[in-house]
Enzyme design. Structure first.
Site, short mmCIF file in Angstrom:
data_model
loop_
_atom_site.label_atom_id
_atom_site.label_comp_id
_atom_site.label_asym_id
_atom_site.label_seq_id
_atom_site.Cartn_x
_atom_site.Cartn_y
_atom_site.Cartn_z
N CYS A 14 0.89 -1.19 0.10
CA CYS A 14 0.03 0.09 0.04
C CYS A 14 0.98 1.20 -0.01
CB CYS A 14 -1.09 0.23 1.17
SG CYS A 14 -0.26 0.26 2.78
N CYS A 88 -2.01 1.45 -4.15
CA CYS A 88 -0.96 1.89 -4.56
C CYS A 88 -0.98 2.25 -5.90
CB CYS A 88 0.36 1.14 -4.18
SG CYS A 88 0.75 -0.36 -5.04
N CYS A 92 3.70 -0.12 -8.40
CA CYS A 92 3.89 -1.51 -8.09
C CYS A 92 4.54 -2.02 -9.26
CB CYS A 92 2.99 -2.25 -7.55
SG CYS A 92 3.67 -3.77 -7.01
#
Length: 143
Positions: A14, A88, A92
């Site tokens: 996150c 997020c 990522c």
């Protein structure tokens, strides 16, 4: 998948690694024991874990008071079989052969314990389902 060599690894990501990903990692560690390797990280880690999250987890017997937010690295993603993101966005890194899941959950940042409890409970439900998929218990009762 239950031999040590084939032990699945899960990375929870996150933004701040101070709430949702910490709760998810703690639940998976608590419920799976050594059947799963567990990591958590944040794309912009906070200085500390959210105190309301620590308190909410303590209510269910999981102590995360010693945890610290960690920065998301390419190596952590590469070392994981399953990458679970929680708000997020596109930060990522994506690698072929990994399983990616996005769990839409409210952000507990700035919330009190009462607001964190339902988020915690939803995370625990999802962790139990995930654990049944990736590393089901064999010959023992699930905790």
């Amino acid at each position: 998948m239950n031999s040590p060599a084939a032990r699945p690894s899960v990375l929870f990501v996150c933004v701040h690694n101070a709430g949702r990903s910490q709760m998810a990692a703690a639940f998976l560690t608590h419920l799976a024991g050594d059947r799963v390797r567990v990591r958590s990280a944040g794309s912009a880690p906070a200085d500390t874990v959210n105190p309301a999250v620590v308190a909410a987890m303590a209510e269910v017997g999981v102590d995360i008071s010693a945890e610290t937010p960690k920065v998301l690295t390419v190596e952590a993603v590469q070392a994981s079989d399953v990458v679970i993101t929680m708000g997020c966005g596109d930060t990522c890194p994506v690698f072929p052969g990994k399983r990616y899941l996005d769990w839409e959950l409210p952000d507990p940042a700035g919330q009190g314990v009462a607001a964190v409890r339902p988020i915690r409970d939803r995370i625990e439900q999802r962790i139990r389902t995930l654990l049944d998929e990736i590393a089901p218990a064999t010959g023992t009762a699930a905790p």
